[in-house]
Design a protein around this motif. Sequence first.
Motif, PDB file in Angstrom:
ATOM      1  N   ALA B  16      64.211  35.193 -77.593  1.00  0.00           N
ATOM      2  CA  ALA B  16      63.376  34.326 -78.856  1.00  0.00           C
ATOM      3  C   ALA B  16      63.071  33.224 -78.314  1.00  0.00           C
ATOM      4  O   ALA B  16      61.711  32.792 -78.648  1.00  0.00           O
ATOM      5  N   GLY B  19      60.172  33.927 -76.324  1.00  0.00           N
ATOM      6  CA  GLY B  19      59.079  34.594 -77.359  1.00  0.00           C
ATOM      7  C   GLY B  19      58.113  33.619 -77.687  1.00  0.00           C
ATOM      8  O   GLY B  19      56.934  33.908 -78.069  1.00  0.00           O
ATOM      9  N   LYS B 105      55.427  36.432 -85.919  1.00  0.00           N
ATOM     10  CA  LYS B 105      56.205  35.937 -84.681  1.00  0.00           C
ATOM     11  C   LYS B 105      57.167  35.112 -84.950  1.00  0.00           C
ATOM     12  O   LYS B 105      58.250  35.588 -84.664  1.00  0.00           O
ATOM     13  N   LEU B 109      61.159  36.255 -84.059  1.00  0.00           N
ATOM     14  CA  LEU B 109      62.113  35.241 -83.331  1.00  0.00           C
ATOM     15  C   LEU B 109      63.302  34.761 -84.175  1.00  0.00           C
ATOM     16  O   LEU B 109      64.384  34.801 -83.671  1.00  0.00           O
TER      17      LEU B 109
END
Lengths: 630, 508, 183, 100
Positions: B16, B19, B105, B109
Amino acid sequence: METLIYTALFAPLVGSLFAAMFGMSPKTLLTGVVTSLLLFVSFVASVLLLQHVMAVGPVHATLMDWIVAGDMRIPFGFSVDEVTAVMMVVVTLVSTVVHIYSNGYMEHDKGFNRFFSYLSAFVFSMLVLVMSDNFLGLFIGWEGVGVCSWLLIGFWYHRKDESRDVNPSISPAWAANEAFIMNRIADLGMLIGIFLIYWNVGSLQYDQVFASVGQMSHGLLVAIGIFLFIGAMGKSAQFPLHTWLADAMEGPTPVSALIHAATMVTAGVYLVIRAHPLYSAIPEVGYFIAVVGTFVAIFAASMALVNRDLKRIIAYSTLSQLGYMFAAAGLGAYWVALFHLAAHAFFKALLFLGAGNVMHAMHDELDIFKMGGLKKVMGWTYAYMGIASLALAGIWPLAGFYSKDTILEVAFNEHTYGIWFVLWLTAGLTAFYSFRLVFLTFWSDERYKEYGFHPHEVQKYVLWAMAPLAILAVIFGWWKEEFMAFVTRLLPAYEMNEHTHHMLGVLIVVTLAIAIGGIVVAYLMYHKRLRRNPKIEASLPYRILSNQYYIPVFYDKAFAKPYAELSDIAWKEIDMQVVDATVDGIAKIVEESGDESRKMQNGNLSDYLKWMAAGALILAVLALVAALKS
Amino acid sequence: MENILSVLIFFPLVAALLGFVVRKESIRVYGLTVAAIEFLLTLWLWFAFDPNNAGFQFIEYIPLVSDFGINYYLGVDGISLFLVVMTGLITLIGIIGLGDVKRLKNMILSLLVLETAMVGVFVSLDAIVFYLFWEFSLVPMLYIIGYWGGERRLYAAIKFFLYTFTGSLIMLVGMLYVAYIYQSVAGVWSFSITDWYALVLPISVQKWLFWAFFIGFAIKVPMFPFHTWLPYAHGQAPTIGSVILAAVLLKMGTYGFVRFSLPMFPDASVAYILPVAVLAIIMIIYTAMVAYAQEDMKQVIAYSSISHMGVIILGTFAMNAEGITGSIFLMLSHGIVSGALFLLVGVIYDRRHTKLMSEFGGLAAVMPKYAVIFGIMLMASVGLPLTIGFVGEYLSLAGFFRISPIMTLLGGTSIILGAIYMLSLYKKSFFGPVTKEENKKLTDLNGRELAALVPLVAIVIWLGVYPKPVLVPIDNSVKALVTFMEEKAQTPEAKAIIHVSTSTKEAK
Amino acid sequence: METFAFYLFSILIIGLFAVTVLSRNVLYAMTSLAAGMVLISGLFFLLGADFLGVVQLIVYVGAVMALYAFAMMFFDATSVIKEKNSSATTVFLLGGLSAVLLVVIFAAPSIGGNLQPLYPSPDGASNPQAVGLVLFTKYLVPFEVAAVMLLVAMIAGIILAGKKMEHRITSSEEENSGEKEMK
Amino acid sequence: MIGLSHYLILSAILFSIGLVGVIRRKNLLMLFFATEIMLNAANVAFAAISSYYHDLSGQMFAFFIIAVAASEVAVGLGLLIVLYKKYGTLDLDNYTMLEG
C-alpha cells in the motif's frame, strides 16, 4: 452394485446440470430428450436394484464423509433395502413418465430448459431422500425437494399477485414462498428430532439409531417421534400445515403430478415408515398420527366436494389420501401405508397428467363449471382419468381398491372403529368428488362452447407416455401378496385377527357399496348437465367449504399480518425509537453536556477564576470527605 | 518461509505504501496483483499447515517491550487459519468486484491497509499486538465509509468508529487487568495469550473480566442491543466496505470470544451461558423480524447478518466441539455468503442507484444470471443443505442443543425467519411482472462481476458438499480447546457442561 | 502578651486585607496591602521565624510594593476603578465556603498531631543561623535555581515593560496622528 | 495560649479573603494584590507549622514562595504593562480572546 446405486442417483443430477447449462437459452429439444433419457437410465438402474434386493438383499454404499466435527461423523451413505427399492422404482417411474409428458406439455414455454433442470434436480433430491442411510442425509433430500418445489411452484414467477378472490393462491411466487416457509416450520421440528437422536444415540445412522431404540427412555422416544412427525407433517401437508399444497397447484401441471401428488408429499409417510422401529415402540404417538391422518382425510375430502378448480380438487384428494397413508402407518400397518403410497403415486400422477391434458385443451382454464362433454374430443384422456378416478374411488379390481380397503381393514382390526368409520365415510366422499370432476369435465352439456374454447387432444407420444401409469393403476393391486411378502422382510408384518377375518367379506362389500354409492350420486347429479343451486351455494357450510374453512384467511390474519406488523413495530418503534435512540441519546448527552459546559469557556478570565475556585472547593470537599472516611 | 505470518501481515501494508507511487491508470491491476499474491500466500499457509497439530503453528516471537512482557508474538491454529484465508479471499474478491469509484487509488490502498489490520488481528498471540491491530482496523474502515459512503456517511462512519471504539476500550481495561493479575501471580508481566491461558483466575475475577471482554466483542459482533451501528454502517458504506465489514470485521468479535473468553474464563463463560444465549436468541428472532420490515435490500442483508451472528454466538457458547467448530465454520460461511450478497446488491445499485425493493420486481426475467447467483446465495443464507450455510448452522445448533433444547428451538427459528425475509426479498425484487420501465433495460452481470461472484458460488457449493478439509483442522484445534477448558474449569457445574468429545477421550 | 499580639495582628491583617480586596481605589488597596504585609512579618517574628520576617519586610514591603508603585505610574491609577460586579452572593458564598473548609482541613491534622518533623531545627542556633545551615546544605540547588529564576524574571520584566514601550510609542504616535487627522 | 490552630485558621481566613478578591475583582492589578494575599496566607501557615514542629522545611518553603512571588510580580507587571498599552484597560471583562 455401487455402480448401480450411483447410476440411479446421479443420472438425474447429470441431467439437471446439463439442462441448467442451457437454462438461459431458448428452448432446445435436446435438454428435454437428454433429461428424459437419463431419468429412464435411473429408472432401469432402480429396477435392477429392486431385483437385486429381491434376490440377494439390501446393498449399501458410502461415497465420502460429509460433516466431521466433534463426535459427529456424517457420511454420504446410501443404502438400498426393500422400502428404498420400492420408493426408488416408484419415484423414477413416475418421474420418467412426467419428464416425457413435459416434453409435450411445456413445448411452448419459454423456460423449457430451465423446467427440465429443476425437474431433474428434484428427482435427484428425492432419491437422496429415500436412499440415504442416515437422518441428516435424509434431511439433505428433504430440504432439496423443498427448494426444487419452491422453484417449480414459482416457475411462472412473472405473474403478478392477485387478491384471494380472483386467485386463491395469490400468485405462483407467493405460493412458492408459502410452501417453502411452511416446510421450514416443519423442518425445524425435524432438526430438533435429529438433535435429540444425536445427543442420545451419538450417531445418525439408521441402523445404529434403530438398534438403540430399546435403550432409550419412553419419554425420549415419544419426543423424538413427535418431532420427526412434525417434520413429516410439513412435507406431507398434514393439518395444520396443509394450506401450501392446494396453493402449490400454481406450478405447471407435470410438477403437480410429480411433486405434489406422487413423490415429495409422500416423503412424510416414507419417514414414518422408515422410522418404524421407533414408532412401533411408541403406539400412542402412532395412534395420534393415525388420528391426524384420519382427520386430514375427511377434512380434505370435504373441501374437494365443492371446489370448482380442476387441479385443486385433485390436490385435496391427494391430501385426503395422504391422510389414509398416515392412518395406516400410525396404526402400525407400515407395509399397507407403503402399498397405498405406491398405488396412489400411480393413479394420482395419472389423474394429474390427465388434468394437464384438459388444461392444455382448455387453454389453462381450470374451472370445471366451464367444461363438460369433453369425452368427445379427448377420448384417451377421458379413459385415463376415468381409470384413475375409479382407482382413486377404490373400485374393484383397480389398485386403489386393494390398498384402501386394506387400510380400512386395519382400522377395523385395531378396534379403532371411529377411525374406520371416518375413513369409510371419506371413501364415499372420495368417490363422489372424483366422479363429480369426471362427469362435469367429460360428460354433461358442452358448456365450454359458451366461453369460446376449442379443445383438442394432446400429442400421441404424450398419451403413450401415460400408458404405463394407467396400466399400473389397474394392475398394481393384483400384486398385493407379493408386495407384502417383499417389504415385510424389512417392515413388520401385519396380521389380521380372527374377528376381522370373519368380517372381511362384509367390510369389502360395505366399502365398495359406499364407493359405488358416491359414484351413483355424482352420476345422478351431474351426468346430464351442471346443476347449480344458488341456495345451497349461498349457505354457510358451502361457503365454509369453498373457502377452505377460511383457514388461509385465518393464517393471513392471525400470523402473516401480525408478523408483518410486529416486524414493522420492531424496526420503526423498537429498533429506531428505543435501541438506537438510547445509543444516540447517550451520544447526545455527551454532546450537549459538552455544549453546555462550553459556555463556561466564554473568554472572561474573571469567570474562569470563579470556576477554578468552585473546582478547588469541590476538591477540598472531596479531601475532607476522604479524610473523614479514613 | 518461517516468517510467513509476518509476510502476510506486512506485505499488503508495504504494498500500500509503495502504491502511492503507482500511476492512477494502473492502480487497479496493482491492487489486484497484490491481493492475489496475498491470497496465494494464505493458500500456501493453508497447505503448509499441519491439520493434525492442534496447537499454534508458524510461531514468531520477537520481544518488543520485555519489561512489560509485550512481544511481537504470532501464530495460527485451526481456529484462526481459515479466517486468515477468508480475509485474503474476500479482499481479493472485493477488489475484483470494485466498480468505478472516485479516487480509486485511495480506495485500493485503504483496502490493502485494512487487510494488514485484519490479518494481524487473526494471527496475533499477544494481547497488545492484537489490540493494536483491532483498533487499527477501524481507521481504514472509517475512511472507506466516511469518504465513499452514501448521504449520511459521516454520521454512519463516526457512529461505527465511536461505538466499536468504546467497546474495545473496555476490553483494553480488561486486558490490562489480566496482565496485572498475571504479574502479581507470576511476578513478571506478560501479554502473551498463551501465558494467559495458563493463568487460573478466581471465579469472581473471571466474571468481571468476562463482561469486560464481552462488551468489546459484543459490540463488534454486533450483539443485541449493541447492534444499531451496523445497519447505518452497511446502509451508508460503499459496496466494498459492506462486503469487508460483514465478511471479516464482524468475525473479529466472534473470534475474540473463541480466542479469549472461552479458554481464559471457562467458569464464567459457563456461568453466563444463559444471559448470553438469551441475548443471542433475541438477536436471532428480533433482527430477523426487523429484517423482514426493511424496504432497502441492503438493510435486509445487514440485519440478516446480525441474525446469523446470533447463531454463531449460540454455537460458540455450546461448550462442545460440535458447536464451536460449527460456529467457526459458520463464521467462514457467513463471511462468504454475506460478502457475496452485498456484492450482489452493489451490482444492482450500480445500475439503478437505488436499493429499495419497491423499485424492482421481475428482475429474474431481465437479469437471469444475476437472479441465479442471487438465488444460490439466498439458499446458502437460509442454510440449505449442500450449501456452505447449512454445515455451520446445523453444527452450531446441534452443539447448543446439549445446553438447552428449548433455547435451541427458539434459536432454530432462524431457519424459518431467515427464509421468510430472504424469500420475501427475492419475491419483491425478482418475481412478479417487470413494473418499472427503467428495469426493462437493465443489463445482466458483466465479466468483472462474474469474475468476482462465480468463485464465491463455487466455494459455496464446494464447502457445502465437502466441508471436510476445512472442518478437520478447525475441529482438531477446537477439541484441544474444549479439553483444555474442561481441565481448567474449577467448578463442577462448568466441568459438567463443557463436553469433551468421546473421540478425544479415547485418544487419551 | 503573645496572645494579645497575635489577636491584634490578626485583626489588623484581616481588616487591611479586606480593604485591599474590597476597596475601589487602587491606591488605598495598595497601601493597605503593604501595611498588611508588614503586619504579617510581625506574625513571623512572633513565630520565631526572624529571618523570614526580615525577608518578608525587605522583599515584599520593600521590593514588591515598590514595583507595584512603579507599575501604577503606567496605569491611570488615581482614578476609581469601575468594575461590574456580578452577583456578589456567589463570590462570598464561594469565599466563605472555602474558608470554612480550609479551616476544617487545616485544623484537622494539627489536632491529630501526628506530624513528624523532617528536618528538626538545630538546637542552640539562632533562627537566621539555622536557616542558613539548611538553606546552603539541603536546599542549595533550589536556592540557586530560585536565584536564577529571579534573574530571569528581572530580565523578563525589563524587556516586557521596556522593549515594547518603543513600539508602543511609535504606534501610539501613528494612532495619535491618525486621531488628529480625524479631528 | 496561641496554638497552631489559631495560625492555621488565620491563614485560612486570609486565603479566603484572597480568594474572594480573585473572583470578585475585575481589575488585573487588583487580582495581583489578591494573589499576594493568598501567597501570604500560605506563608503564614508554613511558618506556623515550621515553628510548632520545629522543622525548618516550612520556612524554606515560605522563603521560596517569597522568591517566586517576587519573580511573578516582576514578570506579571511587565505583562500587565504590555496589555495596558495594547488595550488601554486592565479590566478582565474586556479580554475575551479565550472564548471557546
